[in-house]
Scaffold this active site. Structure first.
Site, PDB file in Angstrom:
ATOM      1  N   HIS A  67      -2.969  14.532  59.160  1.00 25.16           N
ATOM      2  CA  HIS A  67      -4.377  14.890  59.336  1.00 25.16           C
ATOM      3  C   HIS A  67      -5.099  14.860  57.974  1.00 25.16           C
ATOM      4  O   HIS A  67      -6.137  14.221  57.822  1.00 25.16           O
ATOM      5  CB  HIS A  67      -4.437  16.289  59.972  1.00 25.16           C
ATOM      6  CG  HIS A  67      -5.798  16.900  60.054  1.00 25.16           C
ATOM      7  ND1 HIS A  67      -6.393  17.216  61.249  1.00 25.16           N
ATOM      8  CD2 HIS A  67      -6.694  17.274  59.097  1.00 25.16           C
ATOM      9  CE1 HIS A  67      -7.588  17.754  61.029  1.00 25.16           C
ATOM     10  NE2 HIS A  67      -7.788  17.798  59.727  1.00 25.16           N
ATOM     11  N   GLU A  68      -4.511  15.521  56.984  1.00 27.85           N
ATOM     12  CA  GLU A  68      -5.134  15.576  55.656  1.00 27.85           C
ATOM     13  C   GLU A  68      -5.154  14.197  54.989  1.00 27.85           C
ATOM     14  O   GLU A  68      -6.109  13.839  54.318  1.00 27.85           O
ATOM     15  CB  GLU A  68      -4.405  16.574  54.754  1.00 27.85           C
ATOM     16  CG  GLU A  68      -4.499  18.019  55.212  1.00 27.85           C
ATOM     17  CD  GLU A  68      -5.938  18.511  55.364  1.00 27.85           C
ATOM     18  OE1 GLU A  68      -6.813  18.033  54.608  1.00 27.85           O
ATOM     19  OE2 GLU A  68      -6.189  19.348  56.236  1.00 27.85           O
ATOM     20  N   HIS A  71      -8.092  12.193  56.203  1.00 27.08           N
ATOM     21  CA  HIS A  71      -9.311  12.546  55.459  1.00 27.08           C
ATOM     22  C   HIS A  71      -9.318  11.827  54.105  1.00 27.08           C
ATOM     23  O   HIS A  71     -10.310  11.216  53.707  1.00 27.08           O
ATOM     24  CB  HIS A  71      -9.341  14.047  55.127  1.00 27.08           C
ATOM     25  CG  HIS A  71      -9.705  14.945  56.264  1.00 27.08           C
ATOM     26  ND1 HIS A  71     -10.850  14.798  56.992  1.00 27.08           N
ATOM     27  CD2 HIS A  71      -9.089  16.057  56.757  1.00 27.08           C
ATOM     28  CE1 HIS A  71     -10.907  15.769  57.892  1.00 27.08           C
ATOM     29  NE2 HIS A  71      -9.847  16.538  57.780  1.00 27.08           N
TER      30      HIS A  71
HETATM   31 ZN   LIG Z   1      -9.331  18.404  58.573  1.00 28.28          ZN
END
Ligand SMILES: [Zn+2]
Length: 372
Positions: A67-68, A71
């Site tokens: 998830h990170e 980003h």
């Molecule tokens: Zn996030």
């Protein structure tokens, strides 16, 4: 500074784990192996609960990392610099160098995180579907991970800055109003409202006897609240410093002193008597460095008579000059990167003034007093 350990580097991004992560990792593994899996698959032997629990726990954190990373990689593809990702108590934090400069950029960088969690959730759902009746442990892991990734996506879409949902909300308000400060305030207040609702709900659960869930929800609420307040303050600070120039901050009434005089002499003859706080230091007629009140204060009183100014000054070769037009954020960055306390302001080859870190801190202090 908190302790964070470097674990590996991927796509040129350093991955670190915060010390708090160890506790949460142990806790999640224990909750899975000691409670969740035994309640669902009571026919497994205990060692199997623990092995499956441990692997699931690792895959959960791999999901958070993915998830990170999403980003970070999207931010980088949009021209932002990404230094590192730190996994901590409630997930991860990607250290992206600056606040995005357009609403569109912020929108897309924030949104891809929850989207990636949804996709990962869908993949695990597929694995669960395919493995049902073939391999029970793998199916069990996939079922839990599919569920938890969807939860992760939903949690991150809570519209409170600085959560992803709050950033999405901020980018939309920013786009509509054209005002980043106002957008941040709205997203931050929304975050605080959601946080209070969570804390309230958590405490009511706690009082109704659901001790564990209640505590957990209240903790998450408290975490969102402090993040919302902190995130807003940081943005305000940046705005305030963006609007101020070196020429507004600089001390122009600085005096030139000799590097060979003692710290005590400087205090007696200049600081106490004339209330001066920044000085240009010369040695043999040439510029040798700069010294500020802060450098003087750092010398213990009993050493002041025996310490010469040239020992505590920022020497000329370390000085990073700025122009009168340089803004507060750039000056702070220069001070931080050079680990120095002061910069000379130069125009047309001449020193027009000196800016000390204390001048910037005073300025921030003054503005925060005025309620900004
Ligand atoms: Zn996030």
């Amino acid at each position: 500074m908190r302790t964070a350990w470097h674990i590996f580097t991927i796509f040129g991004i350093e991955i670190k784990i915060d010390s708090s992560w160890i506790f949460i990792f142990a806790f999640v593994t224990w909750a899975l192996a000691g409670h969740y899996f035994p309640s669902q698959y009571s026919h497994w032997p205990p060692w199997q609960h623990w092995i499956v629990g441990l692997i699931t726990s690792l895959l959960l954190f791999a999901s958070v990392l993915a998830h990170e990373l999403t980003h970070s990689l999207v931010a980088r593809s949009r021209g932002e610099e990404v230094r590192s990702i730190t996994l901590f108590l409630f997930g991860g934090v990607a250290e992206i160098s600056d606040e995005p400069e357009t609403p569109g950029k912020e929108f897309i960088i924030a949104l891809v995180g929850p989207v990636s969690s949804l996709i990962i959730g869908a993949i695990f759902f597929g694995v669960w579907h395919g493995m049902r009746g073939i391999n029970e442990p793998i199916a069990a892991m996939a079922r839990y991970l599919s569920f938890i990734n969807v939860i992760l996506a939903v949690f991150n879409m809570i519209p409170g800055f600085p959560l992803d949902g709050g950033r999405v909300l901020r980018s939309i308000v920013w786009k509509v109003t054209g005002n980043l400060k106002r957008a941040t305030r709205i997203a931050s207040v929304t975050g605080q409202v959601v946080a209070f609702l969570l804390i309230f709900f958590g405490i009511s659960q706690l009082l109704r006897g659901f001790f564990f869930n209640g505590l957990w929800i209240a903790l998450i609420g408290w975490f969102i609240h402090s993040a919302a307040v902190r995130g807003y303050r940081q943005v305000l600070l940046k705005e305030v410093l963006n609007d101020v120039r070196a020429q507004d901050l600089m001390d122009t009434a600085f005096e030139t002193i000799d590097g060979l005089i003692s710290v005590q002499a400087l205090i007696d003859d200049h600081i106490l008597r004339k209330k001066e706080r920044s000085f240009l230091v010369t040695e043999g007629g040439g510029l040798a460095g700069i010294v500020c009140l802060e450098d003087v204060k750092a010398v213990p009183p009993d050493k002041r008579a025996d310490t010469e100014i040239r020992e505590i000054m920022t020497p000329q070769n370390k000085l990073a000059a700025v122009s009168p037009e340089t803004d507060g954020n750039q000056i702070l960055a220069k001070l931080a990167s050079g680990k120095i306390h002061q910069v000379p302001v130069i125009q047309g080859g001449k020193i027009k003034g000196l800016v000390c870190r204390a001048d910037i801190l005073d300025f921030i202090h003054l503005h925060s007093k005025r309620g900004i």
